[in-house]
Structures are given as C-alpha cells and as structure tokens.
Enzyme design. Structure first.
Site, PDB file in Angstrom:
ATOM      1  N   SER A 145      -9.778  25.909  26.722  1.00  0.00           N
ATOM      2  CA  SER A 145      -8.355  25.578  26.550  1.00  0.00           C
ATOM      3  C   SER A 145      -7.556  26.833  26.877  1.00  0.00           C
ATOM      4  CB  SER A 145      -8.096  25.192  25.097  1.00  0.00           C
ATOM      5  OG  SER A 145      -6.713  25.163  24.821  1.00  0.00           O
ATOM      6  N   TYR A 158      -8.932  25.700  15.797  1.00  0.00           N
ATOM      7  CA  TYR A 158      -9.075  25.386  17.230  1.00  0.00           C
ATOM      8  C   TYR A 158      -9.098  26.676  18.050  1.00  0.00           C
ATOM      9  CZ  TYR A 158      -8.145  22.765  21.603  1.00  0.00           C
ATOM     10  OH  TYR A 158      -8.219  22.214  22.867  1.00  0.00           O
TER      11      TYR A 158
HETATM   12  P1  NAD Z   1     -10.475  13.318  23.882  1.00  0.00           P
HETATM   13  O1  NAD Z   1     -10.208  13.183  22.429  1.00  0.00           O
HETATM   14  O2  NAD Z   1     -10.262  12.132  24.750  1.00  0.00           O
HETATM   15  O3  NAD Z   1     -11.953  13.823  24.147  1.00  0.00           O
HETATM   16  C1  NAD Z   1     -12.749  14.471  23.223  1.00  0.00           C
HETATM   17  C2  NAD Z   1     -14.106  13.807  23.259  1.00  0.00           C
HETATM   18  O4  NAD Z   1     -14.998  14.542  22.414  1.00  0.00           O
HETATM   19  C3  NAD Z   1     -14.049  12.362  22.724  1.00  0.00           C
HETATM   20  O5  NAD Z   1     -14.710  11.512  23.643  1.00  0.00           O
HETATM   21  C4  NAD Z   1     -14.823  12.432  21.423  1.00  0.00           C
HETATM   22  O6  NAD Z   1     -15.526  11.261  21.091  1.00  0.00           O
HETATM   23  C5  NAD Z   1     -15.787  13.593  21.714  1.00  0.00           C
HETATM   24  N1  NAD Z   1     -16.337  14.170  20.507  1.00  0.00           N
HETATM   25  C6  NAD Z   1     -15.667  14.624  19.418  1.00  0.00           C
HETATM   26  N2  NAD Z   1     -16.537  15.025  18.485  1.00  0.00           N
HETATM   27  C7  NAD Z   1     -17.784  14.840  19.007  1.00  0.00           C
HETATM   28  C8  NAD Z   1     -19.092  15.062  18.522  1.00  0.00           C
HETATM   29  N3  NAD Z   1     -19.304  15.538  17.284  1.00  0.00           N
HETATM   30  N4  NAD Z   1     -20.136  14.761  19.327  1.00  0.00           N
HETATM   31  C9  NAD Z   1     -19.936  14.249  20.563  1.00  0.00           C
HETATM   32  N5  NAD Z   1     -18.720  14.015  21.068  1.00  0.00           N
HETATM   33  C10 NAD Z   1     -17.659  14.298  20.293  1.00  0.00           C
HETATM   34  O7  NAD Z   1      -9.571  14.542  24.364  1.00  0.00           O
HETATM   35  P2  NAD Z   1      -9.645  15.437  25.691  1.00  0.00           P
HETATM   36  O8  NAD Z   1      -8.302  15.978  25.851  1.00  0.00           O
HETATM   37  O9  NAD Z   1     -10.280  14.702  26.800  1.00  0.00           O
HETATM   38  O10 NAD Z   1     -10.573  16.644  25.212  1.00  0.00           O
HETATM   39  C11 NAD Z   1     -11.698  17.107  25.955  1.00  0.00           C
HETATM   40  C12 NAD Z   1     -11.803  18.617  25.833  1.00  0.00           C
HETATM   41  O11 NAD Z   1     -10.678  19.204  26.479  1.00  0.00           O
HETATM   42  C13 NAD Z   1     -11.794  19.155  24.403  1.00  0.00           C
HETATM   43  O12 NAD Z   1     -12.753  20.182  24.280  1.00  0.00           O
HETATM   44  C14 NAD Z   1     -10.395  19.696  24.247  1.00  0.00           C
HETATM   45  O13 NAD Z   1     -10.328  20.745  23.298  1.00  0.00           O
HETATM   46  C15 NAD Z   1     -10.134  20.197  25.651  1.00  0.00           C
HETATM   47  N6  NAD Z   1      -8.723  20.384  25.970  1.00  0.00           N
HETATM   48  C16 NAD Z   1      -7.865  19.340  26.052  1.00  0.00           C
HETATM   49  C17 NAD Z   1      -6.535  19.576  26.354  1.00  0.00           C
HETATM   50  C18 NAD Z   1      -5.528  18.472  26.462  1.00  0.00           C
HETATM   51  O14 NAD Z   1      -4.326  18.770  26.560  1.00  0.00           O
HETATM   52  N7  NAD Z   1      -5.918  17.214  26.471  1.00  0.00           N
HETATM   53  C19 NAD Z   1      -6.086  20.868  26.558  1.00  0.00           C
HETATM   54  C20 NAD Z   1      -6.984  21.925  26.465  1.00  0.00           C
HETATM   55  C21 NAD Z   1      -8.300  21.665  26.176  1.00  0.00           C
END
Ligand code: NAD
Length: 257
Positions: A145, A158
């Site tokens: 991130s 986080y």
């Molecule tokens: P999202 O909530 O759609 O995806 C997160 C996924 O992680 C979900 O499918 C969830 O089921 C899975 N997950 C959570 N706990 C878990 C566990 N214990 N075991 C297995 N799977 C698990 O959101 P996203 O935005 O697609 O997030 C994906 C990654 O991107 C994350 O690491 C998040 O921190 C990072 N991220 C997202 C953003 C954003 O703006 N969306 C920005 C920076 C970083």
C-alpha cells in the site's frame, strides 16, 4: 499481451474479490494457471475461476485462511499436487481496521498483523522452500500500500503491517536473489474495491481524497493487475527489491502555494 505467463502457475491470495480477483483474471489472460485462494466465500472464488477460464487460462480454487499455518502450507501443497509446479506468489489478502491508536485492542492488532504480515511471511516461506529444493526461480509480489511509507492516522495496525511488508520485501530481495527469486511490492493508492466500501459511500470524504490525487480519480483493480502482470513476466526479470507505486500521483509531495 497474451502468453507472457504461459506455462506458469501463480497463487493469488484473497482472489475472490477486488485487486486479487483482477490479478487472477489478468494472469489467466496471459496464459497462467491460477490458484484462487479464498477465506470463506466459495461463490466469489468460483466466479474468479469462471472469469479466469473465460479469459483464456486455467484456475483451481483453494480455501485457505492465511492466518493459519496449516491452511497456508496447503495452498502451496495444492499447487504442486494439482498443477505440478508453482512459479509466482502474489500476497494480496489484506484487511484494515480503523481505530484511534489509544483504542487499538490486542485483538485488532492480531487480526490485521496476522493477515497482512504473518500470513504473507509464512506463505512466502512455504513457497520459497519448494523452489529452493528444486533449484527453480520464482516471483514474489506483495500487494502492499502507499501506507507502507505514507502515514494513515487512525490505521496504525494497517501501517505497521504494510511498513513491515516493505522491509520484508527488501530483505528477501537480498536473501533470495541468489536463488533467482525476485521480490517486489505494489503499493496501490486509493482503488475502488470492497475494502473502501465506507469511503466510496461517503461523498465529502471521497471528494477530499480526490482533491489530493493529481489524476482526480480512484484507480481500478484492473490497472493494478496490469502492473502485477508485468512484475510476474520475463520483462521484469531484472527487477527486485522495489516498490512500484500506483496511486494517480497521491504520494507526490506537493502543496499549492
Ligand atoms: P478486498 O477486501 O476486496 O480484498 C481483500 C481480500 O483478502 C478479500 O478477498 C478477503 O476475503 C481476503 N482475505 C482477508 N482476510 C483473509 C484471510 N485471513 N485469508 C485469506 N484471505 C483473506 O480489498 P482489496 O482492495 O482488493 O485489497 C487487496 C489488497 O490490496 C490488500 O492487501 C489491501 O491492503 C491492498 N490495498 C488496497 C487498496 C485499495 O484502495 N483498495 C489500497 C492499497 C492497498
């Protein structure tokens, strides 16, 4: 670019939704076979598998909670048992919890650190041991991130987890380089996914954020997936130890005079 990942097997954690789902589908479209990991929503994983196959690749689904060591080992075992190899690991699963620092509970801390850091740490270990034993190269991509580097008040757990994954990536780039294994992070800014549900529903907050993004919009999961496909491909053979920021310019340190 079809075929860049032909013959490769890739694990993508948390690929039932958001960025992980887009990465799984993009990898499949470039010829990879994808291990779609999901925690507790099989219908989401099946949807990813269906779309990955429609995009031209193959996919299997594996239920795994990355905070559990046995589950984590099982993802790698299933890749080898069902697909015979595993070349690429994308540590994407992640959660966030909002709390003032003084109110963070041990439970909150464990929940976030266990998914975002411990899960990625030990899954990477299981992935690397197999490659080391077989003397094969590999690719590790962590979805970190902008908050691996940029403050995010009220999200101390986080930030601790994403800062940790930044240093883990840098350390492993050095330690695993001699094995031919590259390690890089992707640092998304604000991407429209389920993790940002409350932000997307709060117009004043969203507008305030957009005012800080030079490209004046959120990013898409597909844009992040394009970067992941590059890092997984032979085109990135000489890239290791780096964080690739994809944030519409959010991290540029600029203030209107
Ligand atoms: P999202 O909530 O759609 O995806 C997160 C996924 O992680 C979900 O499918 C969830 O089921 C899975 N997950 C959570 N706990 C878990 C566990 N214990 N075991 C297995 N799977 C698990 O959101 P996203 O935005 O697609 O997030 C994906 C990654 O991107 C994350 O690491 C998040 O921190 C990072 N991220 C997202 C953003 C954003 O703006 N969306 C920005 C920076 C970083």
């Amino acid at each position: 670019m079809p075929g860049r990942l032909a013959g490769k097997v890739a694990i993508v954690t948390g690929s039932g939704s958001g960025i992980g789902k887009a990465i799984a589908i993009r990898f499949a479209s470039e010829g990879a076979t994808v291990v779609v990991d999901y925690r507790n929503r099989p219908e989401q994983a099946i949807d990813t598998k269906t779309k990955a196959e429609a995009a031209g690749g193959k996919a299997i689904t594996v239920q795994s909670d990355v905070t559990k060591m046995a589950d984590t080992q099982n993802i790698v075992d299933q890749a080898y048992l069902q697909l015979g190899r595993c070349d690429i690991l994308v540590n994407n699963a992640g959660i966030e919890k909002r709390a003032d620092f003084w109110d963070v509970t041990e439970q909150d801390y464990d929940a976030v650190l266990n998914v975002n850091l411990k899960g990625a740490f030990f899954l990477t270990q299981f992935f690397v041991r197999r490659l080391r034993d077989a003397k094969l190269p590999g690719r590790i991509i962590n979805i970190s991130s902008v908050h691996e580097d940029m403050a995010f008040p009220h999200f101390s757990t986080y930030c601790a987890s994403k800062g940790g994954i930044r240093m883990l990536m840098r350390n492993l780039a050095v330690e695993l380089g001699p094995l031919g294994i590259t390690v890089n992070n992707i640092a998304p800014g604000a991407i429209a996914t389920p993790i940002n549900k409350s932000l997307l529903e709060d117009k004043p907050k969203l507008d305030a954020l957009l005012a800080n993004i030079p490209l004046s919009r959120l990013g898409t999961s597909e844009e992040v997936a394009g970067l992941a496909a590059f890092l997984a491909s032979d085109e990135a053979a000489y890239v290791t130890g780096s964080t690739y920021v994809i944030d519409g310019g959010l991290m540029v340190d600029y203030h209107e005079q």
